[in-house]
Design an enzyme around this catalytic site. Structure first.
Site, PDB file in Angstrom:
ATOM      1  N   LEU A 117      30.262  42.051  43.448  1.00  0.00           N
ATOM      2  CA  LEU A 117      31.597  41.557  43.082  1.00  0.00           C
ATOM      3  C   LEU A 117      31.833  40.177  43.682  1.00  0.00           C
ATOM      4  O   LEU A 117      31.827  40.021  44.906  1.00  0.00           O
ATOM      5  CB  LEU A 117      32.667  42.532  43.579  1.00  0.00           C
ATOM      6  CG  LEU A 117      32.495  43.976  43.111  1.00  0.00           C
ATOM      7  CD1 LEU A 117      33.679  44.819  43.559  1.00  0.00           C
ATOM      8  CD2 LEU A 117      32.341  44.032  41.592  1.00  0.00           C
ATOM      9  N   ARG A 121      42.789  34.000  51.245  1.00  0.00           N
ATOM     10  CA  ARG A 121      42.945  33.994  52.698  1.00  0.00           C
ATOM     11  C   ARG A 121      42.010  32.995  53.389  1.00  0.00           C
ATOM     12  O   ARG A 121      42.192  32.677  54.553  1.00  0.00           O
ATOM     13  CB  ARG A 121      42.727  35.418  53.246  1.00  0.00           C
ATOM     14  CG  ARG A 121      43.828  36.392  52.854  1.00  0.00           C
ATOM     15  CD  ARG A 121      43.429  37.849  53.052  1.00  0.00           C
ATOM     16  NE  ARG A 121      42.610  38.355  51.949  1.00  0.00           N
ATOM     17  CZ  ARG A 121      42.169  39.613  51.853  1.00  0.00           C
ATOM     18  NH1 ARG A 121      42.464  40.488  52.799  1.00  0.00           N
ATOM     19  NH2 ARG A 121      41.440  39.992  50.818  1.00  0.00           N
ATOM     20  N   GLU A 153      43.832  52.080  50.849  1.00  0.00           N
ATOM     21  CA  GLU A 153      43.914  50.687  51.296  1.00  0.00           C
ATOM     22  C   GLU A 153      44.948  50.577  52.405  1.00  0.00           C
ATOM     23  O   GLU A 153      45.958  51.285  52.398  1.00  0.00           O
ATOM     24  CB  GLU A 153      44.314  49.781  50.124  1.00  0.00           C
ATOM     25  CG  GLU A 153      43.225  49.607  49.104  1.00  0.00           C
ATOM     26  CD  GLU A 153      41.912  49.168  49.735  1.00  0.00           C
ATOM     27  OE1 GLU A 153      41.853  48.040  50.240  1.00  0.00           O
ATOM     28  OE2 GLU A 153      40.954  49.961  49.752  1.00  0.00           O
TER      29      GLU A 153
HETATM   30  C1  UD1 Z   1      37.933  45.848  49.653  1.00  0.00           C
HETATM   31  C2  UD1 Z   1      38.185  47.351  49.516  1.00  0.00           C
HETATM   32  C3  UD1 Z   1      38.467  47.926  50.902  1.00  0.00           C
HETATM   33  C4  UD1 Z   1      37.300  47.647  51.816  1.00  0.00           C
HETATM   34  C5  UD1 Z   1      36.972  46.144  51.849  1.00  0.00           C
HETATM   35  C6  UD1 Z   1      35.665  45.942  52.558  1.00  0.00           C
HETATM   36  C7  UD1 Z   1      39.228  47.738  47.327  1.00  0.00           C
HETATM   37  C8  UD1 Z   1      40.475  48.022  46.611  1.00  0.00           C
HETATM   38  N1  UD1 Z   1      39.324  47.576  48.641  1.00  0.00           N
HETATM   39  O1  UD1 Z   1      39.123  45.263  50.132  1.00  0.00           O
HETATM   40  O2  UD1 Z   1      38.677  49.335  50.811  1.00  0.00           O
HETATM   41  O3  UD1 Z   1      37.603  48.109  53.122  1.00  0.00           O
HETATM   42  O4  UD1 Z   1      36.815  45.631  50.507  1.00  0.00           O
HETATM   43  O5  UD1 Z   1      35.388  44.593  52.756  1.00  0.00           O
HETATM   44  O6  UD1 Z   1      38.191  47.688  46.712  1.00  0.00           O
HETATM   45  N2  UD1 Z   1      36.799  40.908  43.562  1.00  0.00           N
HETATM   46  C9  UD1 Z   1      36.545  40.651  42.252  1.00  0.00           C
HETATM   47  N3  UD1 Z   1      37.552  40.804  41.332  1.00  0.00           N
HETATM   48  C10 UD1 Z   1      38.792  41.220  41.689  1.00  0.00           C
HETATM   49  C11 UD1 Z   1      39.039  41.471  43.048  1.00  0.00           C
HETATM   50  C12 UD1 Z   1      38.034  41.322  43.968  1.00  0.00           C
HETATM   51  O7  UD1 Z   1      35.428  40.300  41.869  1.00  0.00           O
HETATM   52  O8  UD1 Z   1      39.631  41.347  40.784  1.00  0.00           O
HETATM   53  C13 UD1 Z   1      35.707  40.733  44.536  1.00  0.00           C
HETATM   54  C14 UD1 Z   1      35.995  39.665  45.569  1.00  0.00           C
HETATM   55  O9  UD1 Z   1      35.439  38.425  45.171  1.00  0.00           O
HETATM   56  C15 UD1 Z   1      35.296  40.201  46.815  1.00  0.00           C
HETATM   57  C16 UD1 Z   1      35.255  41.706  46.593  1.00  0.00           C
HETATM   58  O10 UD1 Z   1      35.547  41.938  45.244  1.00  0.00           O
HETATM   59  O11 UD1 Z   1      33.968  39.726  46.918  1.00  0.00           O
HETATM   60  C17 UD1 Z   1      36.273  42.441  47.458  1.00  0.00           C
HETATM   61  O12 UD1 Z   1      37.574  41.973  47.156  1.00  0.00           O
HETATM   62  P1  UD1 Z   1      38.629  41.685  48.301  1.00  0.00           P
HETATM   63  O13 UD1 Z   1      39.861  41.186  47.672  1.00  0.00           O
HETATM   64  O14 UD1 Z   1      38.019  40.902  49.364  1.00  0.00           O
HETATM   65  O15 UD1 Z   1      38.886  43.200  48.788  1.00  0.00           O
HETATM   66  P2  UD1 Z   1      39.385  43.668  50.198  1.00  0.00           P
HETATM   67  O16 UD1 Z   1      40.859  43.470  50.269  1.00  0.00           O
HETATM   68  O17 UD1 Z   1      38.581  43.054  51.257  1.00  0.00           O
HETATM   69 CA    CA Z   2      36.993  41.537  51.332  1.00  0.00          CA
END
Ligand code: UD1
Ligand code: CA
Length: 464
Positions: A8, A15, A154
């Site tokens: 992903l 942030r 979350e």
């Molecule tokens: C996420 C997890 C959380 C976990 C954490 C670990 C979810 C809802 N939460 O939270 O449980 O503890 O990772 O690091 O999954 N991304 C996309 N498309 C989107 C949103 C995000 O590609 O629409 C990608 C981001 O680029 C990133 C990854 O997914 O690489 C995680 O997204 P991020 O927003 O960082 O999630 P966290 O809030 O960290």
């Molecule tokens: Ca993250």
């Protein structure tokens, strides 16, 4: 069983407060998403799909054809992101790893363990978890009384009891591929952030009676999800330790690991010694038995065995065996030193070949040049390669001797075994074995120093 991976990498990373897309932020010189994709490749996935969105073009052009891509046009959450891979992977049977592009420290060994547990237990999903006293920002792992994983909540959606749980979701999972895409159909955005959470697949599968497991890693570092610059510096610290450790176990001496910075893709031969303040970047390759540092910055350079580099800066340079560089030398792109070459203090070399056994010992600039074997270039001699518009080439053939403070005004050639007298400004080529002298002849005026002194004293006394 076939294995697949989804990485992903579509989020913006608000942030980070950065113009650079989050997953392209480097950790030990390599973009986070590059670490993740390399790690995934090491567990032999048939196909790896990277979900791109923010900075899609930049991410693709960095990763090139190491992966397949799907575009997530709007960032509606991690569940929505994974769903974008349905057209590519939905029909496959096997195990699918899902890894976030912002967790650069997860290792191939851990992914392998996760896959093995998952596959041997016939699970629908196995979550990689870790523990810490304050899992701020991470989803919490909620287990039932029997200890089985029920769901992931979350932090923003946590009750106070859930908030107190110390086991958290690292964002890495292994799914049964078919069950993953079926579960994603049921994910809604009914939560505080109004996002489609991938984490909801866990409770959906559990409620459908499927086997849901967790695999806990003891290495907290592996779990770091980089959301801001604080986490970025932590990740950098852990990665640096890991890289230094691997080199030391491989036979490299690092005098002070805390002040030695080695990029993720650097290779170093055994019995090489790194002194404090050494920074090795990009695709640098260093041979065996070298002594590097103190205080040297080497980027994308290839250094053969037995080389010494002290207090110097090298960028896109090549250095032959047993050569000696510095102190205080600057090798710029295209500098190619042969074997046993010496480039000493305050010497700058750019786009120039200096062949075996030649010496440029002090205070020289050698740019756009071809220097043969066993040439001696005296202190302060320089190539004059630029007329304000064009760069021109200087050639110095084998065994030539260039005296101190010589200017070689390019284009110009000094032939084999020729001798250029100190202080000369050479504008015409010098044939093989000739001696060139290009400076005004010296004249001595007997006793004139005393004359000059008395004139100066008289002038001074007149003023006061
Ligand atoms: C996420 C997890 C959380 C976990 C954490 C670990 C979810 C809802 N939460 O939270 O449980 O503890 O990772 O690091 O999954 N991304 C996309 N498309 C989107 C949103 C995000 O590609 O629409 C990608 C981001 O680029 C990133 C990854 O997914 O690489 C995680 O997204 P991020 O927003 O960082 O999630 P966290 O809030 O960290
Ligand atoms: Ca993250």
């Amino acid at each position: 069983m076939k294995r697949f991976a989804i990485v992903l990498a579509a989020g913006q990373g608000k942030r980070m407060k950065s113009k650079l897309y989050k997953v392209l932020h480097p950790v030990c010189g390599k973009p986070m998403v590059g670490h993740v994709v390399n790690t995934v490749q090491q567990v032999h996935c048939e196909r790896s799909v990277v979900v791109v969105g923010h900075g899609a073009e930049a991410v693709r052009s960095y990763l090139q054809d190491t992966a397949e891509y799907v575009l997530q046009e709007q960032q509606l959450g991690t569940g929505h992101a994974v769903k974008q891979a349905k057209d590519l992977l939905g029909g496959e049977e096997g195990s699918t790893l899902v890894v976030c592009g912002d967790t650069p420290l997860v290792t191939p060994e851990t992914l392998e363990n996760l896959l093995n547990l998952h596959e041997s237990s016939n699970a629908a999903v196995t979550v990689l978890t870790a523990r810490t006293d304050n899992p701020k920002g991470y989803g919490r792992i909620i287990r039932g009384e029997d200890g089985n994983v029920l769901r992931i909540v979350e932090q923003k959606d946590c009750s106070p009891e859930e908030d107190a749980v110390t086991e958290f979701n690292t964002g890495t999972y292994c799914f049964d591929n078919k069950k993953l895409f079926a579960a994603l159909e049921k994910v809604t955005n009914q939560n505080v952030q109004q996002e489609y959470y991938l984490t909801d697949c866990v409770s959906i599968l559990k409620e459908a009676g499927e086997t849901v497991l967790a695999y806990q890693t003891d290495d907290y570092a592996e779990s770091i999800g980089v959301n801001d610059r604080l986490a970025l510096s932590q990740a950098e610290g852990y990665m640096r330790e890991r890289i230094n450790r691997a080199h030391m176990l491989n036979g490299v001496t690092i005098i002070d690991p805390a002040s030695t910075y080695i990029g993720a893709d650097v290779t170093i031969g055994s019995d090489t010694v790194l002194y404090p303040g050494t920074v090795l970047k990009g695709n640098t390759v260093i041979g065996e038995d070298c002594v590097i540092g103190p205080d040297s910055d080497i980027e994308d350079s290839v250094i053969a065995q037995g080389v010494s580099v002290k207090h110097s800066v090298l960028s896109h340079a090549e250095v032959g065996a047993r050569a000696s560089v510095g102190p205080f030398a600057y090798l710029r792109p295209g500098a190619k030193l042969g074997e046993d070459v010496k480039v000493g203090d305050f010497v700058e070399v750019k786009n120039a070949v200096i062949d075996n056994g030649s010496k440029v010992s002090h205070l020289s600039y050698i740019g756009d040049a071809k220097v043969g074997k066993n040439v001696n270039i005296g202190c302060g001699a320089i190539t004059v390669n630029y007329d304000g518009y064009n760069k021109s080439v200087t050639e110095i053939e084998d065994d030539a001797f260039i005296g101190s403070n010589v200017n070689l005004v390019a284009p110009v050639k000094v032939g084999k075994g020729a001798f250029v007298v100190a202080g000369s400004t050479i504008t015409q080529s010098v044939p093989d074995n000739d001696l060139a002298i290009a400076r005004t002849r010296q004249e001595n005026k007997p006793g004139y120093a005393e004359e000059i002194r008395s004139r100066a004293i008289a002038k001074k006394n007149n003023k006061s």
